[in-house]
Design a protein around this motif. Structure first.
Motif, short mmCIF file in Angstrom:
data_model
loop_
_atom_site.label_atom_id
_atom_site.label_comp_id
_atom_site.label_asym_id
_atom_site.label_seq_id
_atom_site.Cartn_x
_atom_site.Cartn_y
_atom_site.Cartn_z
N GLU A 62 0.80 -1.22 0.00
CA GLU A 62 0.00 0.00 0.00
C GLU A 62 0.83 1.27 0.00
O GLU A 62 0.31 2.34 -0.27
CB GLU A 62 -0.94 0.01 1.21
N GLY A 63 2.12 1.19 0.33
CA GLY A 63 2.95 2.39 0.35
C GLY A 63 3.92 2.40 1.50
O GLY A 63 4.34 1.34 1.99
N PHE A 64 4.28 3.61 1.97
CA PHE A 64 5.27 3.76 3.03
C PHE A 64 4.72 4.57 4.19
O PHE A 64 4.25 5.70 4.01
CB PHE A 64 6.53 4.46 2.49
N GLN A 65 4.83 4.01 5.37
CA GLN A 65 4.48 4.74 6.59
C GLN A 65 5.64 5.65 6.98
O GLN A 65 6.78 5.47 6.54
CB GLN A 65 4.20 3.75 7.72
N VAL A 66 5.36 6.62 7.86
CA VAL A 66 6.41 7.46 8.42
C VAL A 66 6.10 7.73 9.89
O VAL A 66 4.94 7.93 10.27
CB VAL A 66 6.58 8.79 7.64
N TYR A 67 7.15 7.67 10.72
CA TYR A 67 7.08 7.98 12.15
C TYR A 67 7.99 9.17 12.42
O TYR A 67 8.94 9.43 11.66
CB TYR A 67 7.57 6.79 12.98
N THR A 68 7.72 9.90 13.50
CA THR A 68 8.54 11.07 13.83
C THR A 68 8.98 11.03 15.29
O THR A 68 8.31 10.44 16.15
CB THR A 68 7.79 12.38 13.59
N SER A 69 10.12 11.68 15.55
CA SER A 69 10.64 11.80 16.91
C SER A 69 11.53 13.03 16.99
O SER A 69 12.18 13.40 16.01
CB SER A 69 11.45 10.56 17.29
N SER A 70 11.57 13.64 18.16
CA SER A 70 12.48 14.77 18.36
C SER A 70 13.76 14.36 19.08
O SER A 70 14.70 15.14 19.17
CB SER A 70 11.78 15.87 19.18
N ASP A 71 13.79 13.11 19.59
CA ASP A 71 14.94 12.69 20.39
C ASP A 71 15.42 11.27 20.12
O ASP A 71 16.31 10.78 20.82
CB ASP A 71 14.61 12.83 21.88
N LEU A 72 14.86 10.59 19.14
CA LEU A 72 15.21 9.22 18.77
C LEU A 72 14.75 8.18 19.79
O LEU A 72 14.97 6.98 19.60
CB LEU A 72 16.72 9.04 18.54
N LEU A 87 3.70 7.90 1.28
CA LEU A 87 3.44 7.60 -0.12
C LEU A 87 2.48 6.43 -0.16
O LEU A 87 2.63 5.47 0.59
CB LEU A 87 4.73 7.25 -0.86
N LYS A 88 1.46 6.53 -1.02
CA LYS A 88 0.51 5.43 -1.12
C LYS A 88 0.33 4.99 -2.57
O LYS A 88 0.53 5.76 -3.51
CB LYS A 88 -0.84 5.81 -0.51
N LYS A 89 -0.03 3.74 -2.70
CA LYS A 89 -0.29 3.18 -4.02
C LYS A 89 -1.35 4.01 -4.74
O LYS A 89 -2.34 4.42 -4.14
CB LYS A 89 -0.76 1.73 -3.87
N GLY A 90 -1.13 4.23 -6.01
CA GLY A 90 -2.04 5.05 -6.81
C GLY A 90 -1.46 6.41 -7.11
O GLY A 90 -1.73 6.98 -8.17
N ASP A 91 -0.64 6.92 -6.18
CA ASP A 91 0.05 8.18 -6.41
C ASP A 91 1.45 7.95 -6.97
O ASP A 91 2.19 8.91 -7.19
CB ASP A 91 0.21 8.96 -5.09
N GLY A 94 4.03 1.55 -9.52
CA GLY A 94 3.93 0.25 -8.89
C GLY A 94 2.66 0.02 -8.11
O GLY A 94 1.97 0.96 -7.71
N ASP A 95 2.37 -1.27 -7.90
CA ASP A 95 1.17 -1.62 -7.14
C ASP A 95 1.43 -2.72 -6.12
O ASP A 95 0.50 -3.23 -5.51
CB ASP A 95 0.04 -2.05 -8.09
N LYS A 96 2.70 -3.07 -5.91
CA LYS A 96 3.03 -4.08 -4.91
C LYS A 96 4.52 -3.98 -4.56
O LYS A 96 5.30 -3.34 -5.27
CB LYS A 96 2.73 -5.48 -5.45
N GLY A 97 4.87 -4.61 -3.46
CA GLY A 97 6.28 -4.67 -3.08
C GLY A 97 6.94 -3.33 -2.91
O GLY A 97 7.98 -3.05 -3.52
#
Length: 325
Positions: A62-72, A87-91, A94-97
């Motif tokens: 389906e795409g790529f997730q993202v997480y955030t942190s200010s201190d690791l 980023l998500k599929k359709g934008d 590719g449609d897999k992997g």
């Protein structure tokens, strides 16, 4: 010509960064550890952004997730612009992997280079959170299969695309990439590294794996950090090589692997990216197996590394998992 392999061998090779299979998932309760494989950390304006191949319940098709942190230490997410996705599929192409993203800041835009459908593409965004979208839904290289892209921009402005080509093994190649990031200079395509050393192929398979390249420059010398063995192998580990030119030839470090289960006590540890923290200290973000009996879902962690003369040294005691708190 690539020699004809059995279906079993092909499946073994082409899943070196593969989608998670539900049968591999353990039944035990989840922890707060972030479940991402092939991770990368991008630092911008006081905030760390963590991306990778989705390794938990959310399908990596389906795409790529993202997480955030200010201190690791304290991470939030997934917080991508589209239901947690950067980023998500359709934008995108590719449609897999959807595997192994890298984030760049270049000319007031954020670029994501990534793998989908066992090919490499670029997407852009005005924010590290996305949405990242492709102007052209075409792969950069239109022949063959390639994964694990990494862009290195040298001091003279030349740009290089390091990547893994699936040809008689997972082999690391490089080529100059044009300024628009949409195509390579085919005449510069050069093989860098393949798995020929004992530590790089502990199971003595016919399709050796070297992958996940990260390239940096220190004191005029080029360094390539890479992983070897199939990711499902408990001996998946990290080593490095050096060269006097971005195109090589590359000399593998005799002290490799520098990160492995032997010095971290973590099975299947590898395939990540270098980043510098707020204190300008060098770190390597990577993944491990879920536990001693299950490969997936893979878990994200970081370890401190540093230069000691012209060698890269890891600090195993610094290893820690990344957690949402």
């Amino acid at each position: 010509m690539k020699k004809i392999l059995s279906i079993i061998t092909l499946l073994y090779a082409f899943t070196a960064c593969s989608q998670e299979k539900s049968k591999d998932k353990p039944k035990e309760a989840k922890s707060n550890t972030i479940l991402l494989a092939d991770p990368t950390i991008f630092y911008s304006n006081g905030l760390y952004y963590l991306y990778g191949t989705t390794s938990g319940d959310f399908p990596n098709g389906e795409g790529f997730q993202v997480y955030t942190s200010s201190d690791l230490r304290d991470w939030k997410g997934p917080v991508g612009a589209q239901n947690g996705l950067a980023l998500k599929k359709g934008d995108s192409f590719g449609d897999k992997g959807f595997w192994a993203p890298q984030i760049l800041s270049y000319k007031n835009k954020f670029y994501m280079i990534y793998t989908a459908n066992e090919n490499i593409a670029f997407a852009t965004s005005d924010s590290p959170l996305g949405p990242f979208k492709n102007e052209s839904k075409e792969p950069i290289i239109k022949t063959g299969n390639q994964i694990d892209p990494f862009i290195f921009i040298d001091e003279d402005g030349k740009k290089y695309l390091y990547h893994v080509r699936l040809t008689n093994g997972n082999r690391i190649f490089v080529a100059e990439i044009n300024d628009d990031f949409q195509s390579i200079k085919a005449e510069t395509l050069t093989e860098c590294i393949s798995g020929v050393l004992p530590w790089e192929n502990t199971q003595n398979v016919n399709w050796p794996v070297t992958e996940g390249p990260t390239v940096l420059k220190h004191n005029g010398l080029y360094y390539m950090i890479y992983s070897a063995n199939d990711f499902r192998n408990i001996d998946y580990a990290v080593g490095y090589a050096t060269a006097k030119s971005p195109l090589g030839p590359w000399e593998k470090a005799s002290e490799s692997p520098i990160i492995s289960r032997k010095n971290t006590k973590q099975n299947g540890i590898g395939h990540g990216d270098v980043f510098w923290d707020k204190d300008n200290k060098m770190n390597y973000v990577l993944h491990t197996h879920f536990n001693e009996s299950a490969v997936s879902p893979r878990k994200a962690g970081i370890i401190s590394i540093e230069f000691s003369g012209n060698k890269i040294v890891a600090k195993p005691e610094s290893f820690s998992f990344l957690e949402v708190k």
